[in-house]
Design an enzyme around this catalytic site. Sequence first.
Site, short mmCIF file in Angstrom:
data_model
loop_
_atom_site.label_atom_id
_atom_site.label_comp_id
_atom_site.label_asym_id
_atom_site.label_seq_id
_atom_site.Cartn_x
_atom_site.Cartn_y
_atom_site.Cartn_z
N LYS A 11 0.87 -1.19 0.00
CA LYS A 11 0.00 0.00 0.00
C LYS A 11 0.90 1.23 0.00
O LYS A 11 1.83 1.33 0.80
CB LYS A 11 -0.88 0.01 1.25
CG LYS A 11 -1.66 1.31 1.46
CD LYS A 11 -2.20 1.42 2.88
CE LYS A 11 -1.09 1.64 3.89
NZ LYS A 11 -0.53 3.01 3.88
N ASP A 137 -5.28 0.96 8.58
CA ASP A 137 -5.01 0.69 7.17
C ASP A 137 -5.73 -0.54 6.63
O ASP A 137 -5.75 -0.76 5.42
CB ASP A 137 -3.50 0.51 6.94
CG ASP A 137 -2.75 1.83 6.93
OD1 ASP A 137 -3.38 2.87 6.66
OD2 ASP A 137 -1.53 1.83 7.17
#
Length: 288
Positions: A11, A137
Amino acid sequence: MATIKATAPAKVNLTLHVTGQRDDGYHLLDSLVVFAGVCDQLTATIAPELRINVSGPFSPGVPADDSNLMMRAALALQQARGVELGAALTLEKHLPHAAGIGSGSSDAALTLAMLADLWKVAPLATDAPEVVALGADVPVCLNAPAPTRMTGIGGTLSSVTRLPDCAMVLVRPPVDVPTADVFKGLASRDGSAMDDLPEGLDYEGFAAWLAAQRNDLQNAAQCIAPPISEALEALQSQAVVSYAGMSGSGATCFGLVKDMATARQVARRLQVAHMNWWVAPAALLQPA
Protein backbone atom coordinates in the site's frame (compact mmCIF):
# COMPACT_ATOMS: atom_id res chain seq x y z
CA MET A 1 -7.99 -30.01 1.01
CA ALA A 2 -9.11 -26.72 -0.51
CA THR A 3 -6.26 -24.23 -0.76
CA ILE A 4 -6.29 -20.58 -1.83
CA LYS A 5 -3.15 -18.74 -2.92
CA ALA A 6 -3.05 -14.97 -3.42
CA THR A 7 -0.80 -11.92 -3.24
CA ALA A 8 -1.04 -8.99 -0.82
CA PRO A 9 0.25 -5.82 -2.51
CA ALA A 10 2.17 -2.97 -0.94
CA LYS A 11 0.00 0.00 0.00
CA VAL A 12 1.45 3.38 -0.99
CA ASN A 13 0.17 6.70 0.33
CA LEU A 14 0.87 9.02 -2.58
CA THR A 15 -0.44 11.90 -0.45
CA LEU A 16 -1.08 12.25 3.27
CA HIS A 17 -2.65 15.46 4.55
CA VAL A 18 -3.21 15.78 8.31
CA THR A 19 -6.38 17.83 8.62
CA GLY A 20 -7.16 17.72 12.34
CA GLN A 21 -7.01 15.80 15.59
CA ARG A 22 -9.92 14.39 17.56
CA ASP A 23 -10.33 14.75 21.32
CA ASP A 24 -9.33 11.10 21.73
CA GLY A 25 -5.97 11.80 20.09
CA TYR A 26 -6.63 10.20 16.70
CA HIS A 27 -5.47 12.30 13.75
CA LEU A 28 -7.75 13.09 10.81
CA LEU A 29 -6.19 12.27 7.47
CA ASP A 30 -6.85 12.83 3.78
CA SER A 31 -4.83 10.49 1.59
CA LEU A 32 -4.70 9.04 -1.91
CA VAL A 33 -3.85 5.37 -1.45
CA VAL A 34 -2.69 3.15 -4.31
CA PHE A 35 -1.35 -0.38 -4.47
CA ALA A 36 1.93 -1.47 -6.01
CA GLY A 37 2.75 -4.63 -7.91
CA VAL A 38 5.21 -5.93 -5.32
CA CYS A 39 3.61 -8.31 -2.86
CA ASP A 40 3.67 -10.79 -0.01
CA GLN A 41 2.60 -14.33 -0.93
CA LEU A 42 -0.21 -15.90 1.13
CA THR A 43 -1.90 -19.28 1.20
CA ALA A 44 -4.80 -20.64 3.25
CA THR A 45 -5.87 -24.27 3.59
CA ILE A 46 -8.75 -25.76 5.58
CA ALA A 47 -7.44 -27.20 8.86
CA PRO A 48 -8.87 -28.28 12.23
CA GLU A 49 -7.47 -25.18 13.95
CA LEU A 50 -5.92 -21.83 13.11
CA ARG A 51 -2.15 -21.74 12.69
CA ILE A 52 0.39 -19.74 10.71
CA ASN A 53 3.83 -20.32 9.22
CA VAL A 54 6.01 -17.36 8.26
CA SER A 55 8.95 -17.47 5.85
CA GLY A 56 10.63 -15.25 3.28
CA PRO A 57 13.35 -12.58 3.24
CA PHE A 58 11.50 -10.26 5.62
CA SER A 59 10.21 -12.93 8.02
CA PRO A 60 12.59 -12.07 10.91
CA GLY A 61 10.64 -10.13 13.51
CA VAL A 62 7.22 -11.21 12.21
CA PRO A 63 5.33 -13.14 14.93
CA ALA A 64 4.00 -16.60 14.18
CA ASP A 65 1.39 -16.70 16.94
CA ASP A 66 -1.98 -15.13 17.69
CA SER A 67 -0.40 -11.66 17.80
CA ASN A 68 0.23 -11.84 14.04
CA LEU A 69 -2.23 -9.52 12.29
CA MET A 70 -3.23 -12.29 9.89
CA MET A 71 -4.13 -14.51 12.83
CA ARG A 72 -6.04 -11.68 14.47
CA ALA A 73 -7.97 -11.16 11.23
CA ALA A 74 -8.72 -14.88 10.97
CA LEU A 75 -9.95 -15.03 14.56
CA ALA A 76 -12.11 -11.93 14.02
CA LEU A 77 -13.82 -13.45 10.96
CA GLN A 78 -14.17 -16.82 12.67
CA GLN A 79 -15.91 -15.28 15.67
CA ALA A 80 -18.02 -12.82 13.65
CA ARG A 81 -19.38 -15.56 11.39
CA GLY A 82 -19.51 -18.42 13.91
CA VAL A 83 -17.09 -20.56 11.93
CA GLU A 84 -15.99 -23.83 13.53
CA LEU A 85 -13.37 -24.70 10.91
CA GLY A 86 -9.75 -23.59 11.18
CA ALA A 87 -7.11 -22.82 8.58
CA ALA A 88 -3.41 -23.30 8.01
CA LEU A 89 -2.07 -19.93 6.90
CA THR A 90 1.30 -19.31 5.30
CA LEU A 91 2.97 -15.96 4.79
CA GLU A 92 5.96 -15.59 2.51
CA LYS A 93 7.19 -12.15 3.50
CA HIS A 94 8.69 -10.18 0.62
CA LEU A 95 7.69 -6.70 1.81
CA PRO A 96 9.53 -4.91 4.62
CA HIS A 97 7.39 -4.40 7.69
CA ALA A 98 7.10 -1.17 9.69
CA ALA A 99 8.03 0.62 6.47
CA GLY A 100 5.05 2.86 5.69
CA ILE A 101 3.63 0.53 3.01
CA GLY A 102 1.05 -1.27 5.15
CA SER A 103 2.30 -4.77 4.45
CA GLY A 104 0.84 -6.22 7.66
CA SER A 105 -2.49 -4.52 7.00
CA SER A 106 -2.50 -5.79 3.41
CA ASP A 107 -1.78 -9.32 4.65
CA ALA A 108 -4.64 -9.06 7.17
CA ALA A 109 -7.10 -7.72 4.59
CA LEU A 110 -6.25 -10.49 2.14
CA THR A 111 -6.61 -13.06 4.94
CA LEU A 112 -10.16 -11.83 5.58
CA ALA A 113 -11.02 -12.18 1.88
CA MET A 114 -9.33 -15.57 1.46
CA LEU A 115 -10.94 -17.11 4.53
CA ALA A 116 -14.40 -15.77 3.68
CA ASP A 117 -14.05 -17.65 0.38
CA LEU A 118 -12.49 -20.75 1.95
CA TRP A 119 -15.06 -20.97 4.76
CA LYS A 120 -17.97 -20.01 2.47
CA VAL A 121 -19.16 -17.13 4.66
CA ALA A 122 -20.07 -13.52 3.92
CA PRO A 123 -17.02 -11.24 3.89
CA LEU A 124 -16.73 -8.45 6.44
CA ALA A 125 -17.46 -4.93 5.17
CA THR A 126 -14.69 -2.34 5.21
CA ASP A 127 -16.49 -0.44 7.98
CA ALA A 128 -17.26 -3.51 10.11
CA PRO A 129 -16.13 -3.01 13.74
CA GLU A 130 -14.02 -6.17 13.50
CA VAL A 131 -12.14 -4.72 10.52
CA VAL A 132 -11.64 -1.29 12.05
CA ALA A 133 -10.29 -2.90 15.23
CA LEU A 134 -7.48 -4.48 13.21
CA GLY A 135 -5.96 -1.10 12.40
CA ALA A 136 -6.49 2.08 10.41
CA ASP A 137 -5.01 0.69 7.17
CA VAL A 138 -6.93 -2.60 7.02
CA PRO A 139 -10.19 -1.09 5.65
CA VAL A 140 -8.47 0.57 2.70
CA CYS A 141 -6.44 -2.59 2.01
CA LEU A 142 -9.73 -4.47 1.58
CA ASN A 143 -10.27 -2.18 -1.43
CA ALA A 144 -7.07 -3.35 -3.16
CA PRO A 145 -6.16 -2.95 -5.95
CA ALA A 146 -8.45 0.05 -6.48
CA PRO A 147 -6.90 3.49 -5.87
CA THR A 148 -8.88 4.99 -3.00
CA ARG A 149 -9.25 8.28 -1.16
CA MET A 150 -9.01 7.62 2.57
CA THR A 151 -10.26 10.24 5.02
CA GLY A 152 -11.13 10.57 8.69
CA ILE A 153 -9.09 8.24 10.88
CA GLY A 154 -8.78 5.81 7.98
CA GLY A 155 -12.22 4.25 7.77
CA THR A 156 -13.94 6.65 5.36
CA LEU A 157 -13.21 5.45 1.85
CA SER A 158 -14.25 6.86 -1.51
CA SER A 159 -13.45 5.85 -5.06
CA VAL A 160 -11.40 8.06 -7.35
CA THR A 161 -11.20 8.43 -11.10
CA ARG A 162 -9.03 5.97 -12.97
CA LEU A 163 -5.38 6.96 -12.85
CA PRO A 164 -3.10 6.95 -15.89
CA ASP A 165 -1.10 3.78 -16.39
CA CYS A 166 2.29 4.27 -14.76
CA ALA A 167 4.78 2.67 -12.40
CA MET A 168 6.81 3.38 -9.28
CA VAL A 169 10.20 2.67 -7.82
CA LEU A 170 9.94 1.90 -4.10
CA VAL A 171 13.01 2.58 -1.96
CA ARG A 172 13.46 1.88 1.73
CA PRO A 173 16.75 2.76 3.41
CA PRO A 174 17.65 0.52 6.37
CA VAL A 175 16.10 2.68 9.07
CA ASP A 176 13.05 2.33 11.32
CA VAL A 177 10.69 5.25 11.90
CA PRO A 178 8.31 4.89 14.86
CA THR A 179 4.93 6.18 13.72
CA ALA A 180 4.09 7.68 17.11
CA ASP A 181 7.32 9.70 17.09
CA VAL A 182 6.56 11.03 13.61
CA PHE A 183 3.12 12.26 14.65
CA LYS A 184 4.65 13.88 17.74
CA GLY A 185 6.96 15.82 15.45
CA LEU A 186 4.18 17.31 13.32
CA ALA A 187 4.53 21.04 12.84
CA SER A 188 0.77 21.42 12.26
CA ARG A 189 -2.26 19.22 12.85
CA ASP A 190 -4.87 21.23 10.98
CA GLY A 191 -3.68 21.37 7.40
CA SER A 192 -5.81 21.78 4.30
CA ALA A 193 -7.47 18.80 2.64
CA MET A 194 -6.12 17.11 -0.46
CA ASP A 195 -7.25 18.64 -3.74
CA ASP A 196 -9.90 16.66 -5.59
CA LEU A 197 -8.41 14.45 -8.27
CA PRO A 198 -9.54 15.69 -11.71
CA GLU A 199 -10.89 13.17 -14.20
CA GLY A 200 -9.03 12.23 -17.34
CA LEU A 201 -5.52 13.18 -16.28
CA ASP A 202 -2.67 11.95 -18.45
CA TYR A 203 0.63 10.93 -16.87
CA GLU A 204 2.11 14.43 -16.92
CA GLY A 205 -1.07 15.92 -15.49
CA PHE A 206 -1.16 13.35 -12.72
CA ALA A 207 2.47 14.02 -11.80
CA ALA A 208 1.75 17.76 -11.70
CA TRP A 209 -1.33 17.22 -9.52
CA LEU A 210 0.68 15.02 -7.18
CA ALA A 211 3.43 17.62 -6.87
CA ALA A 212 0.84 20.13 -5.59
CA GLN A 213 -0.19 17.80 -2.72
CA ARG A 214 1.65 16.93 0.53
CA ASN A 215 2.72 14.28 2.95
CA ASP A 216 2.51 16.19 6.21
CA LEU A 217 4.52 13.51 8.01
CA GLN A 218 7.52 13.73 5.70
CA ASN A 219 9.44 16.56 7.38
CA ALA A 220 9.07 15.01 10.83
CA ALA A 221 10.18 11.62 9.52
CA GLN A 222 13.21 13.14 7.80
CA CYS A 223 14.26 14.78 11.07
CA ILE A 224 14.01 11.44 12.89
CA ALA A 225 15.64 9.42 10.10
CA PRO A 226 17.94 11.46 7.80
CA PRO A 227 18.44 8.49 5.41
CA ILE A 228 14.91 9.24 4.16
CA SER A 229 16.26 12.51 2.75
CA GLU A 230 19.03 10.57 1.04
CA ALA A 231 16.50 8.20 -0.54
CA LEU A 232 14.36 11.09 -1.78
CA GLU A 233 17.40 12.85 -3.21
CA ALA A 234 18.48 9.66 -4.98
CA LEU A 235 15.06 9.34 -6.61
CA GLN A 236 14.87 13.03 -7.50
CA SER A 237 18.30 12.84 -9.15
CA GLN A 238 16.88 10.51 -11.81
CA ALA A 239 15.63 12.63 -14.70
CA VAL A 240 12.92 10.09 -15.58
CA VAL A 241 11.35 10.28 -12.10
CA SER A 242 8.50 12.79 -12.41
CA TYR A 243 7.77 13.00 -8.69
CA ALA A 244 9.28 11.55 -5.52
CA GLY A 245 7.69 11.39 -2.08
CA MET A 246 7.47 9.38 1.11
CA SER A 247 4.72 6.85 1.76
CA GLY A 248 2.80 7.01 5.01
CA SER A 249 4.99 7.66 8.03
CA GLY A 250 8.07 6.25 6.26
CA ALA A 251 10.65 5.11 5.68
CA THR A 252 9.70 3.83 2.21
CA CYS A 253 9.89 6.46 -0.53
CA PHE A 254 8.50 6.24 -4.06
CA GLY A 255 9.43 7.66 -7.42
CA LEU A 256 6.72 8.00 -10.07
CA VAL A 257 7.75 6.95 -13.60
CA LYS A 258 5.95 6.40 -16.88
CA ASP A 259 6.19 2.61 -17.21
CA MET A 260 7.72 -0.57 -15.86
CA ALA A 261 10.67 -0.52 -18.23
CA THR A 262 11.70 2.86 -16.82
CA ALA A 263 11.04 1.65 -13.26
CA ARG A 264 13.38 -1.32 -13.76
CA GLN A 265 16.12 0.91 -15.16
CA VAL A 266 15.93 3.31 -12.22
CA ALA A 267 15.77 0.44 -9.73
CA ARG A 268 18.92 -1.13 -11.16
CA ARG A 269 20.83 2.15 -10.86
CA LEU A 270 19.76 2.64 -7.25
CA GLN A 271 20.46 -0.97 -6.29
CA VAL A 272 24.02 -0.68 -7.57
CA ALA A 273 24.58 2.66 -5.81
CA HIS A 274 22.94 1.63 -2.52
CA MET A 275 23.43 -2.07 -1.92
CA ASN A 276 21.87 -1.99 1.56
CA TRP A 277 18.59 -0.39 0.45
CA TRP A 278 15.43 -2.31 -0.40
CA VAL A 279 14.60 -1.22 -3.95
CA ALA A 280 11.64 -2.54 -5.96
CA PRO A 281 10.20 -1.53 -9.34
CA ALA A 282 6.42 -1.91 -9.30
CA ALA A 283 3.39 -1.21 -11.47
CA LEU A 284 0.70 1.04 -10.04
CA LEU A 285 -2.16 -1.46 -9.78
CA GLN A 286 -5.75 -0.77 -10.82
CA PRO A 287 -8.79 -2.97 -11.43
CA ALA A 288 -9.06 -4.33 -14.96
